[in-house]
Every structure is written in C-alpha cells, then in structure tokens.
Design a protein around this motif. Structure first.
Motif, PDB file in Angstrom:
ATOM      1  N   VAL A 288       0.842  -1.207   0.000  1.00 28.30           N
ATOM      2  CA  VAL A 288       0.000   0.000   0.000  1.00 28.30           C
ATOM      3  C   VAL A 288       0.874   1.253   0.000  1.00 28.30           C
ATOM      4  CG1 VAL A 288      -1.690   1.338   1.302  1.00 28.30           C
ATOM      5  CG2 VAL A 288      -1.942  -1.146   1.117  1.00 28.30           C
ATOM      6  N   ALA A 289       1.929   1.230   0.818  1.00 29.37           N
ATOM      7  CA  ALA A 289       2.836   2.380   0.856  1.00 29.37           C
ATOM      8  C   ALA A 289       3.472   2.618  -0.503  1.00 29.37           C
ATOM      9  CB  ALA A 289       3.902   2.173   1.923  1.00 29.37           C
ATOM     10  N   ALA A 290       3.886   1.544  -1.166  1.00 30.92           N
ATOM     11  CA  ALA A 290       4.503   1.675  -2.486  1.00 30.92           C
ATOM     12  C   ALA A 290       3.521   2.262  -3.493  1.00 30.92           C
ATOM     13  CB  ALA A 290       5.004   0.313  -2.961  1.00 30.92           C
ATOM     14  N   LYS A 291       2.239   2.007  -3.299  1.00 32.94           N
ATOM     15  CA  LYS A 291       1.203   2.500  -4.212  1.00 32.94           C
ATOM     16  C   LYS A 291       0.917   3.980  -4.013  1.00 32.94           C
ATOM     17  CE  LYS A 291      -3.043   1.582  -3.134  1.00 32.94           C
ATOM     18  NZ  LYS A 291      -4.345   0.897  -2.874  1.00 32.94           N
ATOM     19  N   GLN A 292       0.926   4.444  -2.762  1.00 30.91           N
ATOM     20  CA  GLN A 292       0.464   5.814  -2.512  1.00 30.91           C
ATOM     21  C   GLN A 292       1.575   6.778  -2.099  1.00 30.91           C
ATOM     22  OE1 GLN A 292      -2.567   5.038   0.451  1.00 30.91           O
ATOM     23  NE2 GLN A 292      -1.159   5.278   2.162  1.00 30.91           N
ATOM     24  N   MET A 293       2.789   6.287  -1.919  1.00 32.87           N
ATOM     25  CA  MET A 293       3.907   7.143  -1.529  1.00 32.87           C
ATOM     26  C   MET A 293       4.980   7.146  -2.606  1.00 32.87           C
ATOM     27  SD  MET A 293       4.320   6.081   2.517  1.00 32.87           S
ATOM     28  CE  MET A 293       5.529   7.378   2.891  1.00 32.87           C
ATOM     29  N   ARG A 294       5.692   8.248  -2.717  1.00 31.76           N
ATOM     30  CA  ARG A 294       6.808   8.339  -3.661  1.00 31.76           C
ATOM     31  C   ARG A 294       7.978   7.477  -3.190  1.00 31.76           C
ATOM     32  NH1 ARG A 294       8.501  13.173  -6.926  1.00 31.76           N
ATOM     33  NH2 ARG A 294       6.831  14.267  -5.852  1.00 31.76           N
ATOM     34  N   ARG A 295       8.277   7.561  -1.886  1.00 27.66           N
ATOM     35  CA  ARG A 295       9.262   6.712  -1.234  1.00 27.66           C
ATOM     36  C   ARG A 295       8.751   6.442   0.181  1.00 27.66           C
ATOM     37  NH1 ARG A 295      15.429   8.382  -2.200  1.00 27.66           N
ATOM     38  NH2 ARG A 295      15.661   6.283  -1.328  1.00 27.66           N
ATOM     39  N   PHE A 296       9.574   5.824   1.048  1.00 22.57           N
ATOM     40  CA  PHE A 296       9.039   5.285   2.295  1.00 22.57           C
ATOM     41  C   PHE A 296       9.364   6.107   3.542  1.00 22.57           C
ATOM     42  CE2 PHE A 296       9.578   1.726  -0.664  1.00 22.57           C
ATOM     43  CZ  PHE A 296       8.255   1.285  -0.725  1.00 22.57           C
ATOM     44  N   GLY A 297      10.021   7.233   3.391  1.00 18.93           N
ATOM     45  CA  GLY A 297      10.191   8.141   4.507  1.00 18.93           C
ATOM     46  C   GLY A 297      11.472   7.969   5.296  1.00 18.93           C
ATOM     47  N   GLY A 298      11.655   8.892   6.257  1.00 23.02           N
ATOM     48  CA  GLY A 298      12.875   8.936   7.049  1.00 23.02           C
ATOM     49  C   GLY A 298      12.714   8.453   8.475  1.00 23.02           C
ATOM     50  N   MET A 299      11.536   7.919   8.828  1.00 23.93           N
ATOM     51  CA  MET A 299      11.285   7.435  10.181  1.00 23.93           C
ATOM     52  C   MET A 299      11.428   5.916  10.239  1.00 23.93           C
ATOM     53  SD  MET A 299      10.749  10.225  11.780  1.00 23.93           S
ATOM     54  CE  MET A 299      10.302   9.500  13.371  1.00 23.93           C
ATOM     55  N   VAL A 300      12.149   5.447  11.243  1.00 22.22           N
ATOM     56  CA  VAL A 300      12.345   4.008  11.457  1.00 22.22           C
ATOM     57  C   VAL A 300      12.139   3.731  12.939  1.00 22.22           C
ATOM     58  CG1 VAL A 300      13.940   2.052  11.300  1.00 22.22           C
ATOM     59  CG2 VAL A 300      14.054   3.899   9.597  1.00 22.22           C
ATOM     60  N   SER A 301      11.343   2.715  13.252  1.00 20.90           N
ATOM     61  CA  SER A 301      11.211   2.256  14.636  1.00 20.90           C
ATOM     62  C   SER A 301      11.671   0.807  14.721  1.00 20.90           C
ATOM     63  CB  SER A 301       9.765   2.379  15.120  1.00 20.90           C
ATOM     64  OG  SER A 301       9.365   3.729  15.228  1.00 20.90           O
ATOM     65  N   PHE A 302      12.116   0.427  15.890  1.00 22.76           N
ATOM     66  CA  PHE A 302      12.500  -0.975  16.076  1.00 22.76           C
ATOM     67  C   PHE A 302      12.306  -1.379  17.526  1.00 22.76           C
ATOM     68  CE2 PHE A 302      16.383   1.417  16.842  1.00 22.76           C
ATOM     69  CZ  PHE A 302      17.002   0.775  17.907  1.00 22.76           C
ATOM     70  N   GLN A 303      12.163  -2.681  17.748  1.00 23.70           N
ATOM     71  CA  GLN A 303      12.010  -3.244  19.081  1.00 23.70           C
ATOM     72  C   GLN A 303      13.244  -4.055  19.424  1.00 23.70           C
ATOM     73  OE1 GLN A 303       7.657  -4.383  17.856  1.00 23.70           O
ATOM     74  NE2 GLN A 303       7.809  -4.717  20.068  1.00 23.70           N
ATOM     75  N   THR A 304      13.765  -3.800  20.599  1.00 24.26           N
ATOM     76  CA  THR A 304      14.976  -4.486  21.028  1.00 24.26           C
ATOM     77  C   THR A 304      14.653  -5.872  21.567  1.00 24.26           C
ATOM     78  OG1 THR A 304      14.780  -3.409  23.187  1.00 24.26           O
ATOM     79  CG2 THR A 304      16.231  -2.372  21.556  1.00 24.26           C
ATOM     80  N   ALA A 305      15.559  -6.801  21.346  1.00 23.31           N
ATOM     81  CA  ALA A 305      15.354  -8.172  21.817  1.00 23.31           C
ATOM     82  C   ALA A 305      15.453  -8.265  23.332  1.00 23.31           C
ATOM     83  CB  ALA A 305      16.376  -9.101  21.156  1.00 23.31           C
ATOM     84  N   GLY A 306      16.131  -7.331  23.963  1.00 17.87           N
ATOM     85  CA  GLY A 306      16.339  -7.379  25.412  1.00 17.87           C
ATOM     86  C   GLY A 306      15.308  -6.642  26.232  1.00 17.87           C
ATOM     87  N   GLY A 307      14.178  -6.265  25.620  1.00 23.04           N
ATOM     88  CA  GLY A 307      13.115  -5.622  26.366  1.00 23.04           C
ATOM     89  C   GLY A 307      13.357  -4.146  26.633  1.00 23.04           C
ATOM     90  N   ARG A 308      12.632  -3.618  27.631  1.00 18.95           N
ATOM     91  CA  ARG A 308      12.648  -2.191  27.930  1.00 18.95           C
ATOM     92  C   ARG A 308      14.030  -1.691  28.299  1.00 18.95           C
ATOM     93  NH1 ARG A 308      12.438   0.318  32.830  1.00 18.95           N
ATOM     94  NH2 ARG A 308      11.617   2.465  32.923  1.00 18.95           N
ATOM     95  N   ASP A 309      14.745  -2.423  29.160  1.00 16.83           N
ATOM     96  CA  ASP A 309      16.064  -1.955  29.598  1.00 16.83           C
ATOM     97  C   ASP A 309      17.024  -1.829  28.428  1.00 16.83           C
ATOM     98  OD1 ASP A 309      15.160  -1.818  32.183  1.00 16.83           O
ATOM     99  OD2 ASP A 309      16.034  -3.728  32.805  1.00 16.83           O
ATOM    100  N   ALA A 310      16.946  -2.763  27.486  1.00 16.56           N
ATOM    101  CA  ALA A 310      17.809  -2.699  26.307  1.00 16.56           C
ATOM    102  C   ALA A 310      17.456  -1.487  25.452  1.00 16.56           C
ATOM    103  CB  ALA A 310      17.671  -3.981  25.489  1.00 16.56           C
ATOM    104  N   ALA A 311      16.161  -1.197  25.320  1.00 22.55           N
ATOM    105  CA  ALA A 311      15.743  -0.029  24.541  1.00 22.55           C
ATOM    106  C   ALA A 311      16.269   1.252  25.161  1.00 22.55           C
ATOM    107  CB  ALA A 311      14.217   0.004  24.437  1.00 22.55           C
TER     108      ALA A 311
END
Length: 381
Positions: A288-311
């Motif tokens: 859907v993003a590829a259909k309605q956006m020119r590119r995918f943006g500059g924001m990236v989120s990720f989840q750490t494997a070690g939980g909250r303390d690792a984040a």
C-alpha cells in the motif's frame, strides 16, 4: 502542473514588485492602515486575522498538497484542535488509529471527551474494521499514514470511500510522509494536517502546523475559528517554515536514502527483535505504501530483543543520534516513545511496546549513522 521543487520555491513567492527582493519579507506589523473605515488594503487589518508572510506560506503549502486552501497555525496541535472543533460538536464520534500520535490521543481522550465527543481506536490498515466502527454519529475518520511511532500504513483511497459512504470527513495527518512523499487530497481525503515543525520546516528551529483542504466552506469556517481563537504563527515562524520548505524535496530524498540503509542494518542485527519500516518488503503495509507514496520516509522504529532496559540503553548510548523528542530535522534523533512522546497513551489501548525505539533519520553520512547505531546495539551483548 509545475514540478514539486518548482512549486516549493516559487508558489506564492514572486519577487517583490517594488524592490525586486527574491525572498519573502517578514511582515512584523501587527496592524495595517485602512483607506477609510473598513477599507483594507489586500484584506489586511490586524495580523491575528491575516499577515502577508503567513499568506505566502499558506499559498505555498496549498500548492504542495494540490489543495485550494491552506491555513497555517502556531503548532500542529493548534491546527488539530481548531480543525476538530470545527468538524465536531458534542455528541459526535471520531474514529482514530489504534496507534495514533500521543498528542492527538491526549487531545481527543482528555480534552474533547469532556466536551462530549466520543472516540474509537481502530487498526486503520483494516478497512473492514473501520467500517464496523462507524456509527450514525461518526463525523470524522482521523488517520496517520505512516503512523507515529509504529509506522503503520493505511490505504487512504479505501478509507476515503468508507468515510464518504458514512457522511464523515477523512482527515489525514501527513506529517511523517510530508507532501513530497504523499498527497492525500489526490487520493480522496477531505483534509490534510501537518505539524510543519517536522519535515516541512526541517531544521528543528520553528514550531508550526497547517491544514489544507479543497472544501471552500470548511476553509471559511477554519478562518473564522482561527481568528476567533488566535492560534496563529508569528511572521518569523512563517518565514522560517517557508525557508525550510524550499529544500523539502532534496532533504526527503536524503532522509529516505539513509533510512533505508539504517533499516537494513537493524533488520540484520541480533539485538533487534523487529524493525518497523514500510520500505522493508516484509512490512505488512509495504504494498500500500509503495502504491500511494513516492518513497518510504525517514522514520524508522525498532524493538529491542532485550526488552525495555535494552531499549533505554540504546537510547542512551548513541553519539550521533541525539536523545530528543520531535522529528523531521536534518539531524538524527532517537527516543523511547513509551516514556517520551507517547507517555500519554500509557494504560490505554494505544500504549506502545516498552521495548520500542523510534529514530528520526537525518541527512548525515549514512555510514556514520549506521556505525553509531551498531555500536550502541553491540553494547547490549
């Protein structure tokens, strides 16, 4: 129609007819001489009602979003509050994303609810879920795409169809994408909202907001409400935003280049549990993003494997990524949404994962950003 960068540099910004100045002037006057009682010059009488620098910014923003009308505000939340108070009344209902920006949720849940407005959080990537949430009292469907901070994607055209059938207005917060990457009005949205503090301004030096629409009656109602409440940007803020928007296209290309490389590195790091970036083929909203956006943006989120303390540790250990709220500036930022930008969602349906880290990937050298993040992740062992 002229190209995006041409409009960003020239729309509403002709050289001054008297001096030939190619840069928009900062009109600091609070009041304007009138040619007789009620005889305004160009519609200017008092700068809360209208200001020439603000007018130029509004004309430019409307052109970039392929809209007829734009209204600039003192902040993104000021724009959001004014719009919702125009579109909603006590007893009305609004549908919001199940992962909406914390500030938007706080306004609706803590402020407008006291005014008698009800809301329902919905996963707006699921059109049928939206259809099921619609009530006779539903007047607004509010979406972000990509969402903040989980980078969810909603099909704007599909949501527009559901909203239209229900007699509701579809509002799209286009802050994460910017008008360079996505133009919701062309996809059927009724209104576009921006925090121009972010990518539109682009330099972390001005706070502002904007609303863009093709609806003449709504534009008139917004002007009346804005003048009545005074939620306006100062002329210098308008000028700073105009200065930033001129380079939006080239900045967004670099933001996207860097974000793609950062996301790829994160996807392969053992300390990362999950990467949220619509540019990755395994992202559920990628097509859907590829259909309605020119590119995918500059924001990236990720989840750490070690939980909250690792984040929290990753957020504390970067050197180039500055620990700070906000986003969309030329410098890279890192934050822990659960304790920072989205603390207001704690204990609600919109509470974000406690191992979530959000990145606003700037325009520095990609290799330096990747090494900074890798070094911070490597400390997790």
């Amino acid at each position: 129609m002229q190209g995006f960068s041409t409009r960003a540099i020239h729309a509403g910004q002709e050289p001054d007819p008297i001096t030939g100045a190619v840069t928009t002037s900062i009109h600091t006057s609070s009041t304007y001489a009138q040619d007789g009682v009620g005889g305004t010059r160009g519609g200017y009488e008092y700068s809360r009602s209208a200001n020439p620098t603000r007018t130029t910014l509004q004309e430019c923003l409307a052109a970039l979003e392929d809209g007829r009308h734009a209204r600039a505000f003192g902040s993104g939340m000021g724009a959001t509050d004014t719009l919702l108070r125009v579109l909603l009344k006590p007893g009305d209902h609004i549908v919001i994303p199940h992962d909406a920006y914390g500030g938007t949720f706080r306004l609706i849940d803590k402020v407008l609810s006291g005014w008698g407005v009800e809301h329902t959080p919905v996963d707006l990537s699921d059109v049928e879920a939206l259809r099921a949430a619609i009530r006779p009292e539903t007047k607004v469907v509010w979406t972000e795409t990509p969402t903040n901070p989980l980078l969810g994607i909603a099909d704007i055209a599909a949501l527009a169809g559901v909203a239209r059938d229900a007699g509701a207005s579809l509002v799209v917060d286009n802050t994460f994408a910017s008008p360079y990457l996505q133009t919701p009005l062309a996809l059927g949205a009724d209104v576009v909202v921006h925090s121009t503090t972010k990518y539109v301004g682009g330099h972390s030096d001005v706070v502002g907001g904007a609303i863009v629409t093709n609806d003449d009656d709504l534009a008139a109602a917004l002007s009346f409400a804005q003048n009545s409440t005074g939620s306006v940007p100062g002329p210098f803020d308008a000028w700073l935003t105009l200065r930033g928007v001129k380079t939006l296209a080239v900045r967004m290309e670099r933001h996207c280049d860097n974000a793609e490389r950062v996301a790829e590195m994160l996807a392969g790091h053992p300390a990362v549990e999950k990467v949220l970036y619509p540019g990755l083929p395994d992202h559920p909203g990628h097509e859907v993003a590829a259909k309605q956006m020119r590119r995918f943006g500059g924001m990236v989120s990720f989840q750490t494997a070690g939980g909250r303390d690792a984040a929290l540790q990753v957020c504390s250990n970067t050197q180039l990524f500055t620990l700070a709220e906000s986003l969309g500036g030329i410098e890279s930022l890192i934050e822990h949404p659960g304790q920072m930008t989205h603390a207001s969602t704690a204990g609600s349906m919109l509470e974000v994962p406690d191992n979530l880290v959000r990145l606003s990937v700037g325009i520095e050298d990609a290799e330096d950003l990747i090494e900074d993040l890798r070094a911070a992740l490597d400390t997790l062992g």
